[in-house]
Design an enzyme around this catalytic site. Structure first.
Site, mmCIF file in Angstrom:
data_model
loop_
_atom_site.group_PDB
_atom_site.id
_atom_site.type_symbol
_atom_site.label_atom_id
_atom_site.label_comp_id
_atom_site.label_asym_id
_atom_site.label_seq_id
_atom_site.Cartn_x
_atom_site.Cartn_y
_atom_site.Cartn_z
ATOM 1 N N LYS A 169 0.850 -1.184 0.000
ATOM 2 C CA LYS A 169 0.000 0.000 0.000
ATOM 3 C C LYS A 169 0.896 1.249 0.000
ATOM 4 O O LYS A 169 2.115 1.147 0.228
ATOM 5 C CB LYS A 169 -0.902 -0.049 1.239
ATOM 6 C CG LYS A 169 -1.844 -1.277 1.245
ATOM 7 C CD LYS A 169 -2.703 -1.298 2.520
ATOM 8 C CE LYS A 169 -3.675 -2.464 2.526
ATOM 9 N NZ LYS A 169 -4.500 -2.475 3.761
ATOM 10 N N PHE A 215 -15.308 2.106 7.239
ATOM 11 C CA PHE A 215 -13.931 2.479 6.887
ATOM 12 C C PHE A 215 -13.652 2.445 5.378
ATOM 13 O O PHE A 215 -12.530 2.675 4.941
ATOM 14 C CB PHE A 215 -12.910 1.616 7.637
ATOM 15 C CG PHE A 215 -13.041 0.131 7.400
ATOM 16 C CD1 PHE A 215 -12.460 -0.466 6.293
ATOM 17 C CD2 PHE A 215 -13.731 -0.668 8.296
ATOM 18 C CE1 PHE A 215 -12.569 -1.823 6.072
ATOM 19 C CE2 PHE A 215 -13.853 -2.031 8.090
ATOM 20 C CZ PHE A 215 -13.272 -2.619 6.973
ATOM 21 N N THR A 249 -4.416 -7.637 10.906
ATOM 22 C CA THR A 249 -4.810 -6.322 10.373
ATOM 23 C C THR A 249 -4.210 -5.152 11.174
ATOM 24 O O THR A 249 -3.761 -4.171 10.604
ATOM 25 C CB THR A 249 -6.357 -6.191 10.380
ATOM 26 O OG1 THR A 249 -6.902 -7.343 9.739
ATOM 27 C CG2 THR A 249 -6.815 -4.953 9.655
ATOM 28 N N ARG A 263 3.431 -6.292 8.670
ATOM 29 C CA ARG A 263 2.654 -5.218 9.299
ATOM 30 C C ARG A 263 3.282 -4.778 10.611
ATOM 31 O O ARG A 263 3.248 -3.594 10.964
ATOM 32 C CB ARG A 263 1.202 -5.656 9.485
ATOM 33 C CG ARG A 263 0.417 -5.498 8.182
ATOM 34 C CD ARG A 263 -0.943 -6.113 8.240
ATOM 35 N NE ARG A 263 -1.744 -5.778 7.070
ATOM 36 C CZ ARG A 263 -2.897 -6.357 6.768
ATOM 37 N NH1 ARG A 263 -3.386 -7.314 7.549
ATOM 38 N NH2 ARG A 263 -3.565 -6.009 5.697
ATOM 39 N N ASN A 273 -1.815 0.097 7.307
ATOM 40 C CA ASN A 273 -1.108 -1.130 7.708
ATOM 41 C C ASN A 273 -0.210 -1.714 6.622
ATOM 42 O O ASN A 273 0.113 -2.894 6.625
ATOM 43 C CB ASN A 273 -2.094 -2.165 8.266
ATOM 44 C CG ASN A 273 -3.169 -2.505 7.253
ATOM 45 O OD1 ASN A 273 -3.112 -2.068 6.114
ATOM 46 N ND2 ASN A 273 -4.122 -3.309 7.670
ATOM 47 N N HIS A 276 -1.220 -5.615 1.774
ATOM 48 C CA HIS A 276 -2.482 -6.339 1.599
ATOM 49 C C HIS A 276 -2.172 -7.799 1.271
ATOM 50 O O HIS A 276 -1.195 -8.110 0.602
ATOM 51 C CB HIS A 276 -3.275 -5.731 0.435
ATOM 52 C CG HIS A 276 -4.458 -6.570 0.021
ATOM 53 N ND1 HIS A 276 -5.680 -6.493 0.659
ATOM 54 C CD2 HIS A 276 -4.588 -7.532 -0.934
ATOM 55 C CE1 HIS A 276 -6.521 -7.353 0.096
ATOM 56 N NE2 HIS A 276 -5.880 -7.998 -0.873
HETATM 57 P P1 ADP Z 1 -7.164 -7.261 6.088
HETATM 58 O O1 ADP Z 1 -6.488 -6.281 5.144
HETATM 59 O O2 ADP Z 1 -6.263 -7.649 7.211
HETATM 60 O O3 ADP Z 1 -7.784 -8.421 5.380
HETATM 61 P P2 ADP Z 1 -9.835 -6.175 6.394
HETATM 62 O O4 ADP Z 1 -10.208 -6.940 5.177
HETATM 63 O O5 ADP Z 1 -10.679 -6.318 7.608
HETATM 64 O O6 ADP Z 1 -8.328 -6.434 6.821
HETATM 65 O O7 ADP Z 1 -9.837 -4.631 6.016
HETATM 66 C C1 ADP Z 1 -9.268 -4.169 4.814
HETATM 67 C C2 ADP Z 1 -8.408 -2.958 5.107
HETATM 68 O O8 ADP Z 1 -9.228 -1.894 5.539
HETATM 69 C C3 ADP Z 1 -7.395 -3.138 6.215
HETATM 70 O O9 ADP Z 1 -6.200 -3.747 5.791
HETATM 71 C C4 ADP Z 1 -7.175 -1.708 6.674
HETATM 72 O O10 ADP Z 1 -6.293 -1.009 5.823
HETATM 73 C C5 ADP Z 1 -8.552 -1.128 6.533
HETATM 74 N N1 ADP Z 1 -9.322 -1.225 7.782
HETATM 75 C C6 ADP Z 1 -9.906 -2.309 8.308
HETATM 76 N N2 ADP Z 1 -10.542 -2.055 9.455
HETATM 77 C C7 ADP Z 1 -10.370 -0.750 9.688
HETATM 78 C C8 ADP Z 1 -10.794 0.149 10.695
HETATM 79 N N3 ADP Z 1 -11.504 -0.253 11.718
HETATM 80 N N4 ADP Z 1 -10.422 1.443 10.596
HETATM 81 C C9 ADP Z 1 -9.689 1.865 9.556
HETATM 82 N N5 ADP Z 1 -9.273 1.072 8.561
HETATM 83 C C10 ADP Z 1 -9.592 -0.213 8.611
#
Ligand code: ADP
Ligand code: MG
Length: 451
Positions: A169, A215, A249, A263, A273, A276
């Protein structure tokens, strides 16, 4: 007689699948028949579906060049009547027609028993793997037949178990050189890579499972601010291994639970973070299709390159990539005061390599060897800009690349890229544009024409 050979279940199915007289099955033992379930089709020589008569099956085949971290894709036609095959190379250039790669011929390793998804066989010294059925006829008839014959699930293991989608990212891009080295050290090979400038539509497609989440607006802002690096990574159990390496995450939690994860190392908080990863095999296939579609999916185009066409071109040559120098070369480029505006992996076809190096034809004795080198595996094209003064990009980058001959470079300019990573005049690690007047056309060749 037939009943005891094939069992009742098979008997029920056969009439639906096959229109040839059942007596022709009698010469087959049950074992052979079930193991080679496809033999049924072979005996029939052609099949009828939806009013069309099919004399051949069609598959998508991957040829993995593991060393070069690249996958070439082919369509394989298998002619039922005589066990011959024909191969067409599927080209990445938009609109390019598949190119005949192997004229219809018989190949010892190829028979109907080998024609199932996941199967690997050798064609003229290359390991080819069937990744999918290429038409509905083959999928419906062959695919279903195989399922009915209870083949081991391993035979259906989709190729994507070995690959996954990964993305750096925007907040991780300044450390992409370091991260690429970590990715390599963790045993992942990069099969595809491209820096992309995402738009809102791309992000909504990528995160379609988060539709309506609070979000999502944040994600759109975050990921559209500056380019991301999309990759297809290859490794055994790539999806789960990448997820593990990415970490949870929330980086704060990752720093406690998995301090070596990406991360933990590069993320700031639950939003920013750094990386992806796809959650599961299904998502990884879907996400790879968004970024690296093998065919056009609906009306969608893949996300666009981040190239600005204002910098100068550097090609990290195939040998340097194979030797694992990409991350370190990027590190040197960054230390030299350059910004990488765009980066993309290419498999350059011979006709393009000849065209690209045309100015050297008849001038440089190494012309033919240079063309060979550029086509021998994946290379990575970079658009680089000298940060302090964009106008100086070309001349400054030539200084950083160093003399064409790495041996000379090691003597007189030991800190240059060619001194550090080059081997010979042909395998000299990087190509850079010679003449300032060619800068635009060279950058455009990769970042416009070959897109
Ligand atoms: P992952 O990327 O670990 O699979 P998710 O699919 O839950 O996580 O969410 C996608 C992305 O959205 C996350 O990597 C993060 O960048 C963002 N994100 C998720 N939850 C939040 C939150 N509560 N507040 C802000 N950004 C979030
Ligand atoms: Mg997710």
């Amino acid at each position: 007689m037939l009943g005891c050979l094939l069992g009742p279940r098979t008997l029920v199915l056969l009439p639906r699948l096959c229109s040839f007289p059942c007596s022709s099955l009698l010469s087959l033992s049950k074992d052979t028949f079930i193991r080679r379930g496809l033999g049924v089709l072979k005996m029939e020589r052609s099949l009828e579906m939806n009013g069309y008569e099919y004399k051949r099956c069609s598959f998508l085949v991957d040829w993995d060049d593991e060393d070069a971290s690249l996958v070439r894709k082919f369509q394989l036609l298998y002619y039922l009547e005589d066990d011959t095959i024909e191969l067409y190379e599927l080209r990445k250039n938009k609109g390019a027609r598949p190119r005949l790669f192997l004229k219809r011929t018989r190949v010892a390793a190829v028979n109907l028993g080998a024609m199932h998804v996941g199967s690997t066989f050798n064609v003229m010294g290359r390991n080819m793997r069937i990744s999918d059925f290429a038409d509905e006829f083959t999928r419906n008839k062959l695919g279903k037949l195989l399922q009915w014959f209870n083949k081991s699930p391993d035979d259906f293991l989709p190729l994507y178990l070995k690959r996954t989608f990964a993305m750096l990212k925007p907040d991780a891009m300044d450390q992409s050189d370091e991260i690429l080295n970590l990715i390599k050290d963790h045993g992942f090979k990069i099969a595809k890579m491209k820096t992309v400038s995402l738009d809102r539509g791309d992000i909504l497609r990528l995160y379609k499972e988060h539709e309506g989440k609070p979000f999502l607006g944040f994600l759109v802002n975050y990921l559209t601010t500056s380019p991301c690096l999309a990759m297809e990574l290859v490794a055994d159990n790539a999806v789960s291994r990448w997820m593990e390496f990415v970490g949870t995450t929330d980086p704060e939690r990752a720093r406690v639970d998995a301090p070596g994860s990406l991360r933990a190392l590069y993320g700031r908080d639950k939003g920013y973070n750094a990386v992806h990863g796809s959650n599961n095999e299904e998502d990884s296939k879907r996400e790879l299709d968004i970024f690296f579609p093998s065919t056009k999916v609906g009306n969608f185009s893949p996300p666009r390159t981040s190239a600005t066409l204002e910098g100068t071109l550097c090609i990290v040559k195939p040998h340097a990539l194979k030797e694992g120098h990409l991350g370190s070369i990027l590190q040197e480029i960054r230390k030299g005061g350059f910004r990488v505006m765009a980066m993309q992996m290419f498999y350059v076809e011979r006709v393009n390599a000849e065209e690209f190096y045309e100015v050297y034809k008849g001038v440089m004795p190494e012309y033919a060897a240079m063309v060979d080198e550029l086509t021998q595996g994946a290379c990575v094209a970079l658009e680089v800009r000298y940060d302090a003064d964009v106008g100086d990009s070309h001349s400054r980058f030539r200084e950083l690349a160093g003399p064409r001959d790495p041996d000379i470079a090691r003597h007189i300019e030991p800190s240059t890229l060619r001194a550090k990573f080059g081997k010979t005049r042909v395998e000299n690690a990087v190509h850079c544009t010679d003449l300032p007047e060619d800068v635009v056309s060279e950058v455009e060749y990769f970042f416009l024409m070959l897109q």
